[in-house]
Write an enzyme that holds these catalytic residues in place. Sequence first.
Site, PDB file in Angstrom:
ATOM      1  N   SER A   1       0.797  -1.231  -0.070  1.00  0.00           N
ATOM      2  CA  SER A   1       0.162  -0.057  -0.086  1.00  0.00           C
ATOM      3  C   SER A   1       0.872   1.172  -0.009  1.00  0.00           C
ATOM      4  O   SER A   1       0.511   2.369  -0.337  1.00  0.00           O
ATOM      5  CB  SER A   1      -0.850   0.011   1.195  1.00  0.00           C
ATOM      6  OG  SER A   1      -0.201   0.258   2.397  1.00  0.00           O
TER       7      SER A   1
ATOM      8  N   LYS B   1       0.239   4.904   6.833  1.00  0.00           N
ATOM      9  CA  LYS B   1      -0.416   5.547   5.490  1.00  0.00           C
ATOM     10  C   LYS B   1       0.362   7.030   5.486  1.00  0.00           C
ATOM     11  O   LYS B   1       0.667   7.352   6.614  1.00  0.00           O
ATOM     12  CB  LYS B   1      -2.041   5.599   5.687  1.00  0.00           C
ATOM     13  CG  LYS B   1      -2.531   4.435   5.873  1.00  0.00           C
ATOM     14  CD  LYS B   1      -2.616   3.555   4.345  1.00  0.00           C
ATOM     15  CE  LYS B   1      -3.111   2.108   4.735  1.00  0.00           C
ATOM     16  NZ  LYS B   1      -2.347   1.104   3.598  1.00  0.00           N
TER      17      LYS B   1
END
Length: 183
Positions: free
Chosen positions: A42, A90
Amino acid sequence: MAQTGFGRRYFKAFVSGFFVAVPVTVTVLDRLAYVARVEGASMQPSLNPDGESSPDVVLLNRWSVRNYHVQRGDIVSVLSPKNPQQKIIKRVIGIEGDFIKTLGYKNRYVRVPDGHLWIEGDHHGHSFDSNAFGPVSLGLVHGRASHIIWPPSRWQRIEPSVPPDRRPLLNWDRAAEDKYDDD
Protein backbone atom coordinates in the site's frame (compact mmCIF):
# COMPACT_ATOMS: atom_id res chain seq x y z
CA MET A 1 38.71 -17.46 45.64
CA ALA A 2 39.48 -14.48 43.38
CA GLN A 3 37.33 -16.08 40.69
CA THR A 4 34.32 -16.14 43.02
CA GLY A 5 34.69 -12.43 43.87
CA PHE A 6 35.01 -11.54 40.20
CA GLY A 7 31.91 -13.58 39.35
CA ARG A 8 29.85 -11.89 42.06
CA ARG A 9 30.96 -8.41 41.00
CA TYR A 10 30.18 -9.23 37.37
CA PHE A 11 26.76 -10.59 38.33
CA LYS A 12 25.96 -7.53 40.51
CA ALA A 13 27.01 -5.16 37.71
CA PHE A 14 24.88 -7.07 35.22
CA VAL A 15 21.82 -7.08 37.50
CA SER A 16 22.11 -3.38 38.37
CA GLY A 17 22.60 -2.50 34.68
CA PHE A 18 19.63 -4.64 33.75
CA PHE A 19 17.37 -2.93 36.28
CA VAL A 20 18.37 0.47 34.90
CA ALA A 21 18.27 -0.45 31.20
CA VAL A 22 14.85 -2.14 31.18
CA PRO A 23 12.84 0.82 32.58
CA VAL A 24 14.73 3.27 30.38
CA THR A 25 14.07 1.14 27.28
CA VAL A 26 10.39 0.67 28.16
CA THR A 27 9.99 4.43 28.70
CA VAL A 28 11.67 5.26 25.39
CA LEU A 29 9.54 2.75 23.47
CA ASP A 30 6.36 3.87 25.22
CA ARG A 31 6.85 7.64 25.09
CA LEU A 32 9.41 8.60 22.47
CA ALA A 33 9.80 6.17 19.58
CA TYR A 34 9.46 2.58 18.43
CA VAL A 35 10.24 0.55 15.33
CA ALA A 36 7.80 -1.18 13.00
CA ARG A 37 8.14 -3.47 10.00
CA VAL A 38 6.15 -2.25 7.01
CA GLU A 39 4.38 -5.07 5.21
CA GLY A 40 2.33 -5.00 2.04
CA ALA A 41 2.22 -2.90 -1.10
CA SER A 42 0.00 0.00 0.00
CA MET A 43 2.88 2.46 0.53
CA GLN A 44 4.94 1.52 -2.54
CA PRO A 45 7.14 3.00 -3.89
CA SER A 46 7.87 5.17 -0.80
CA LEU A 47 8.10 2.15 1.52
CA ASN A 48 8.76 -1.47 0.52
CA PRO A 49 9.75 -0.73 -3.07
CA ASP A 50 11.00 -4.31 -3.45
CA GLY A 51 7.85 -5.83 -2.01
CA GLU A 52 7.93 -8.59 0.57
CA SER A 53 11.43 -9.74 -0.38
CA SER A 54 12.95 -6.97 1.72
CA PRO A 55 10.39 -5.19 3.93
CA ASP A 56 11.32 -1.77 5.26
CA VAL A 57 11.63 -1.16 8.99
CA VAL A 58 10.82 2.40 10.06
CA LEU A 59 11.42 4.44 13.19
CA LEU A 60 8.12 5.85 14.43
CA ASN A 61 8.32 9.04 16.46
CA ARG A 62 5.65 9.04 19.19
CA TRP A 63 6.72 12.36 20.67
CA SER A 64 5.75 14.43 17.61
CA VAL A 65 2.17 13.14 17.61
CA ARG A 66 1.53 13.42 21.36
CA ASN A 67 0.21 16.96 20.91
CA TYR A 68 -1.31 16.15 17.52
CA HIS A 69 1.50 17.81 15.55
CA VAL A 70 0.72 16.06 12.29
CA GLN A 71 1.04 17.73 8.91
CA ARG A 72 0.10 16.93 5.34
CA GLY A 73 2.56 14.51 3.80
CA ASP A 74 3.58 12.82 7.07
CA ILE A 75 3.59 9.03 7.04
CA VAL A 76 1.83 7.91 10.20
CA SER A 77 1.00 4.71 12.03
CA VAL A 78 -2.64 4.54 13.12
CA LEU A 79 -4.90 1.97 14.69
CA SER A 80 -7.11 0.63 11.93
CA PRO A 81 -10.64 1.99 12.35
CA LYS A 82 -12.00 -1.36 11.11
CA ASN A 83 -9.70 -3.63 13.15
CA PRO A 84 -8.35 -2.04 16.37
CA GLN A 85 -5.93 -4.95 16.81
CA GLN A 86 -4.07 -3.87 13.67
CA LYS A 87 -1.87 -0.83 12.99
CA ILE A 88 -1.63 0.56 9.48
CA ILE A 89 0.89 2.97 7.96
CA LYS A 90 -0.41 5.62 5.57
CA ARG A 91 0.33 9.14 4.30
CA VAL A 92 -1.60 12.15 5.63
CA ILE A 93 -3.34 13.75 2.64
CA GLY A 94 -5.63 16.12 4.52
CA ILE A 95 -5.87 17.71 7.95
CA GLU A 96 -8.90 19.16 9.72
CA GLY A 97 -10.68 21.74 7.58
CA ASP A 98 -9.31 20.44 4.25
CA PHE A 99 -11.61 19.58 1.34
CA ILE A 100 -10.47 16.33 -0.27
CA LYS A 101 -11.42 14.87 -3.63
CA THR A 102 -11.83 11.21 -2.74
CA LEU A 103 -10.90 8.11 -4.71
CA GLY A 104 -13.92 5.84 -4.52
CA TYR A 105 -15.29 6.94 -1.13
CA LYS A 106 -19.07 7.17 -0.80
CA ASN A 107 -18.88 10.98 -1.19
CA ARG A 108 -16.90 12.51 -4.05
CA TYR A 109 -15.71 15.42 -1.88
CA VAL A 110 -15.18 15.37 1.87
CA ARG A 111 -14.40 18.10 4.39
CA VAL A 112 -12.07 16.62 6.99
CA PRO A 113 -13.78 17.22 10.37
CA ASP A 114 -12.05 18.82 13.34
CA GLY A 115 -9.80 16.34 15.16
CA HIS A 116 -9.48 14.07 12.10
CA LEU A 117 -7.12 13.27 9.22
CA TRP A 118 -7.56 11.93 5.70
CA ILE A 119 -4.96 9.17 5.14
CA GLU A 120 -4.12 7.23 1.99
CA GLY A 121 -1.60 4.69 0.80
CA ASP A 122 0.73 5.77 -2.00
CA HIS A 123 -0.27 2.73 -4.10
CA HIS A 124 -3.97 3.52 -4.47
CA GLY A 125 -5.10 0.25 -5.99
CA HIS A 126 -3.61 -1.73 -3.09
CA SER A 127 -4.53 0.39 -0.08
CA PHE A 128 -7.21 0.12 2.59
CA ASP A 129 -7.38 3.75 3.69
CA SER A 130 -9.69 6.75 4.20
CA ASN A 131 -11.19 6.10 0.77
CA ALA A 132 -12.65 2.93 2.33
CA PHE A 133 -13.39 4.05 5.91
CA GLY A 134 -13.44 7.87 5.86
CA PRO A 135 -11.59 10.39 8.01
CA VAL A 136 -9.53 9.02 10.91
CA SER A 137 -9.54 10.46 14.43
CA LEU A 138 -6.26 12.03 15.56
CA GLY A 139 -6.59 9.89 18.68
CA LEU A 140 -5.85 6.78 16.59
CA VAL A 141 -2.42 8.10 15.49
CA HIS A 142 0.42 6.24 17.23
CA GLY A 143 3.51 7.66 15.59
CA ARG A 144 5.05 9.50 12.64
CA ALA A 145 7.57 7.64 10.49
CA SER A 146 10.78 9.64 10.65
CA HIS A 147 13.46 7.29 9.24
CA ILE A 148 13.84 4.06 7.30
CA ILE A 149 16.29 2.05 9.40
CA TRP A 150 16.29 -1.29 7.54
CA PRO A 151 17.55 -2.51 5.13
CA PRO A 152 20.84 -0.61 5.42
CA SER A 153 20.81 0.20 1.71
CA ARG A 154 17.66 2.30 2.31
CA TRP A 155 18.72 4.20 5.44
CA GLN A 156 17.20 7.65 5.08
CA ARG A 157 15.11 10.34 6.70
CA ILE A 158 11.45 10.38 5.63
CA GLU A 159 10.41 13.87 4.56
CA PRO A 160 6.73 14.87 4.40
CA SER A 161 5.41 15.13 0.86
CA VAL A 162 1.98 14.99 -0.74
CA PRO A 163 1.69 13.80 -4.34
CA PRO A 164 0.64 16.77 -6.52
CA ASP A 165 -2.55 15.04 -7.65
CA ARG A 166 -3.62 14.36 -4.04
CA ARG A 167 -3.30 17.84 -2.55
CA PRO A 168 -6.39 19.20 -0.76
CA LEU A 169 -8.70 21.38 -2.84
CA LEU A 170 -9.13 23.94 -0.06
CA ASN A 171 -8.70 24.36 3.67
CA TRP A 172 -12.04 25.73 4.82
CA ASP A 173 -10.70 27.09 8.13
CA ARG A 174 -7.83 28.94 6.43
CA ALA A 175 -10.13 30.29 3.69
CA ALA A 176 -12.47 31.68 6.36
CA GLU A 177 -9.54 33.36 8.15
CA ASP A 178 -8.35 34.95 4.89
CA LYS A 179 -11.85 36.17 4.03
CA TYR A 180 -12.36 37.93 7.37
CA ASP A 181 -8.83 39.20 7.94
CA ASP A 182 -8.92 42.94 8.73
CA ASP A 183 -5.36 43.71 7.57
